[in-house]
Design a protein around this motif. Sequence first.
Motif, PDB file in Angstrom:
ATOM      1  N   LYS A  59       7.955  -6.033 -24.992  1.00 27.35           N
ATOM      2  CA  LYS A  59       7.196  -6.072 -26.248  1.00 27.35           C
ATOM      3  C   LYS A  59       7.397  -7.426 -26.928  1.00 27.35           C
ATOM      4  CE  LYS A  59       7.359  -4.303 -30.979  1.00 27.35           C
ATOM      5  NZ  LYS A  59       8.083  -3.420 -31.920  1.00 27.35           N
ATOM      6  N   SER A  60       8.628  -7.916 -26.948  1.00 28.14           N
ATOM      7  CA  SER A  60       8.937  -9.212 -27.557  1.00 28.14           C
ATOM      8  C   SER A  60       8.217 -10.342 -26.824  1.00 28.14           C
ATOM      9  CB  SER A  60      10.446  -9.444 -27.540  1.00 28.14           C
ATOM     10  OG  SER A  60      10.761 -10.713 -28.076  1.00 28.14           O
ATOM     11  N   GLN A  61       8.151 -10.229 -25.489  1.00 30.98           N
ATOM     12  CA  GLN A  61       7.450 -11.251 -24.709  1.00 30.98           C
ATOM     13  C   GLN A  61       5.968 -11.317 -25.086  1.00 30.98           C
ATOM     14  OE1 GLN A  61       8.183 -11.209 -20.421  1.00 30.98           O
ATOM     15  NE2 GLN A  61      10.203 -10.308 -20.759  1.00 30.98           N
ATOM     16  N   LEU A  62       5.331 -10.152 -25.212  1.00 35.79           N
ATOM     17  CA  LEU A  62       3.921 -10.114 -25.615  1.00 35.79           C
ATOM     18  C   LEU A  62       3.736 -10.717 -27.004  1.00 35.79           C
ATOM     19  CD1 LEU A  62       2.419  -6.650 -24.521  1.00 35.79           C
ATOM     20  CD2 LEU A  62       1.854  -8.925 -23.645  1.00 35.79           C
ATOM     21  N   PHE A  63       4.648 -10.377 -27.906  1.00 39.25           N
ATOM     22  CA  PHE A  63       4.592 -10.877 -29.273  1.00 39.25           C
ATOM     23  C   PHE A  63       4.657 -12.410 -29.288  1.00 39.25           C
ATOM     24  CE2 PHE A  63       6.702 -12.211 -33.221  1.00 39.25           C
ATOM     25  CZ  PHE A  63       5.920 -11.584 -34.175  1.00 39.25           C
ATOM     26  N   VAL A  64       5.605 -12.958 -28.525  1.00 41.07           N
ATOM     27  CA  VAL A  64       5.770 -14.421 -28.472  1.00 41.07           C
ATOM     28  C   VAL A  64       4.535 -15.078 -27.852  1.00 41.07           C
ATOM     29  CG1 VAL A  64       7.100 -16.293 -27.432  1.00 41.07           C
ATOM     30  CG2 VAL A  64       8.284 -14.335 -28.424  1.00 41.07           C
ATOM     31  N   LEU A  65       4.011 -14.498 -26.783  1.00 37.85           N
ATOM     32  CA  LEU A  65       2.829 -15.066 -26.127  1.00 37.85           C
ATOM     33  C   LEU A  65       1.626 -15.087 -27.074  1.00 37.85           C
ATOM     34  CD1 LEU A  65       3.111 -13.436 -22.578  1.00 37.85           C
ATOM     35  CD2 LEU A  65       3.321 -15.876 -23.122  1.00 37.85           C
ATOM     36  N   ALA A  66       1.446 -14.006 -27.828  1.00 40.48           N
ATOM     37  CA  ALA A  66       0.312 -13.929 -28.753  1.00 40.48           C
ATOM     38  C   ALA A  66       0.429 -14.945 -29.881  1.00 40.48           C
ATOM     39  CB  ALA A  66       0.201 -12.527 -29.335  1.00 40.48           C
ATOM     40  N   ASN A  67       1.644 -15.379 -30.178  1.00 40.42           N
ATOM     41  CA  ASN A  67       1.855 -16.376 -31.239  1.00 40.42           C
ATOM     42  C   ASN A  67       1.983 -17.784 -30.678  1.00 40.42           C
ATOM     43  OD1 ASN A  67       1.690 -14.666 -33.433  1.00 40.42           O
ATOM     44  ND2 ASN A  67       3.884 -14.260 -33.541  1.00 40.42           N
ATOM     45  N   ASN A  68       1.479 -17.988 -29.481  1.00 41.66           N
ATOM     46  CA  ASN A  68       1.519 -19.315 -28.859  1.00 41.66           C
ATOM     47  C   ASN A  68       0.659 -20.313 -29.617  1.00 41.66           C
ATOM     48  OD1 ASN A  68       2.446 -20.611 -26.116  1.00 41.66           O
ATOM     49  ND2 ASN A  68       2.673 -18.396 -25.884  1.00 41.66           N
ATOM     50  N   LYS A  69       1.090 -21.571 -29.586  1.00 46.42           N
ATOM     51  CA  LYS A  69       0.311 -22.671 -30.171  1.00 46.42           C
ATOM     52  C   LYS A  69      -0.242 -23.545 -29.048  1.00 46.42           C
ATOM     53  CE  LYS A  69       2.913 -23.127 -34.517  1.00 46.42           C
ATOM     54  NZ  LYS A  69       3.704 -24.059 -35.360  1.00 46.42           N
ATOM     55  N   ASP A  70      -1.355 -24.222 -29.343  1.00 48.44           N
ATOM     56  CA  ASP A  70      -1.904 -25.149 -28.358  1.00 48.44           C
ATOM     57  C   ASP A  70      -1.278 -26.527 -28.535  1.00 48.44           C
ATOM     58  OD1 ASP A  70      -3.124 -26.325 -30.560  1.00 48.44           O
ATOM     59  OD2 ASP A  70      -5.089 -25.473 -30.140  1.00 48.44           O
ATOM     60  N   GLY A  71      -1.770 -27.492 -27.775  1.00 45.49           N
ATOM     61  CA  GLY A  71      -1.217 -28.839 -27.826  1.00 45.49           C
ATOM     62  C   GLY A  71      -1.365 -29.525 -29.166  1.00 45.49           C
ATOM     63  N   SER A  72      -2.278 -29.040 -29.990  1.00 43.14           N
ATOM     64  CA  SER A  72      -2.487 -29.629 -31.325  1.00 43.14           C
ATOM     65  C   SER A  72      -1.688 -28.920 -32.402  1.00 43.14           C
ATOM     66  CB  SER A  72      -3.982 -29.586 -31.683  1.00 43.14           C
ATOM     67  OG  SER A  72      -4.747 -30.308 -30.743  1.00 43.14           O
ATOM     68  N   GLY A  73      -0.906 -27.936 -32.001  1.00 38.66           N
ATOM     69  CA  GLY A  73      -0.097 -27.201 -32.966  1.00 38.66           C
ATOM     70  C   GLY A  73      -0.822 -26.070 -33.656  1.00 38.66           C
ATOM     71  N   ASN A  74      -1.992 -25.675 -33.135  1.00 40.91           N
ATOM     72  CA  ASN A  74      -2.759 -24.584 -33.722  1.00 40.91           C
ATOM     73  C   ASN A  74      -2.474 -23.272 -32.986  1.00 40.91           C
ATOM     74  OD1 ASN A  74      -4.175 -26.322 -35.555  1.00 40.91           O
ATOM     75  ND2 ASN A  74      -5.498 -26.942 -33.865  1.00 40.91           N
TER      76      ASN A  74
END
Length: 312
Positions: A121-136
């Motif tokens: 569950k924590s892994q999914l949470f972290v993945l969903a809050n990923n940022k792109d190369g521009s920090g978005n």
Amino acid sequence: MVTRLSNQLMHYQKMSSMMRSQSELADKYQRITTKERLLQSADDPAAAAENLQIKQTQVRLAQYQRVNNIAQHQMQSQLQVVDKMEDVTRNIKETLVAVSNQSILNDKDRLAYATKIEDLKSQLFVLANNKDGSGNYMFAGYKTDTAPLEMNNSGTVSYQGGADAVKQHIDADREVTVYFTAEQVLLSATGSNIFQSLDSVITTLKTPYQSATPQDQAAMAAVISTATGGLQDTTKTLSTITSQLGLQLKEVENLSSRHEETSVLLKERQSQLMDTNLLEEITEFKQLEEVMQASYSIYGQMKDLSLFKILR
């Protein structure tokens, strides 16, 4: 008096002719050095107008190409994360299968599986809050500066991002989704969300099974069954998004190739319109140069004639 006027007329005519030749020579020289046939619109109005249209088209194509490159990078970035989400959900599925027959598990095993699901569950949470190369944040819709998922102290996950997915025009009449929201990806299955399903499973696995009443055991089994169904919906959603992003990436690649081909054709046409024929221009330049030299020689001889001396 007539003689003087005649000499003046001859003088002005010769000077005018020489000035025209100088202008033509300078014009030829500029065409040779710049390698451009059209130095001004008046040289060929039709060609100049077509060249202007080509330049405008080239600007539009360049703009779309820049946008397409960005869109391609965005979709590739999100696709990589979605692929990882699919890996996690496969792991969750394997775990749910392992705990589906709870009667054969002791309480220690159940707690170990609960801990594993918490980690997933924590892994999914972290993945969903990923940022792109521009920090978005790439799963937050247009609220790119806000983490899309938030987890409170009790572990409940809620969506904080924008309502709409991020879209981009890759051509005049074509729009694609470059960033799907976490709400679309993980929180819409079976009217609930994957995190709620996992929380229910975690709570169930932390509850002793062997000492529970038959009714409670049946309720625990129902929780696992419901979570498995919800996970299947989430898996389908992830698969659909993966397919859509893949198809859109292919479309952008094909469109970029067409833009490049069009740009090449436009450049070739522009060359036909604008580029000078160097061999022809150099030949004419030398001819004009010879004429100029002859004109200077003749003019020098004319000044020694008595007709010019009379004017002094």
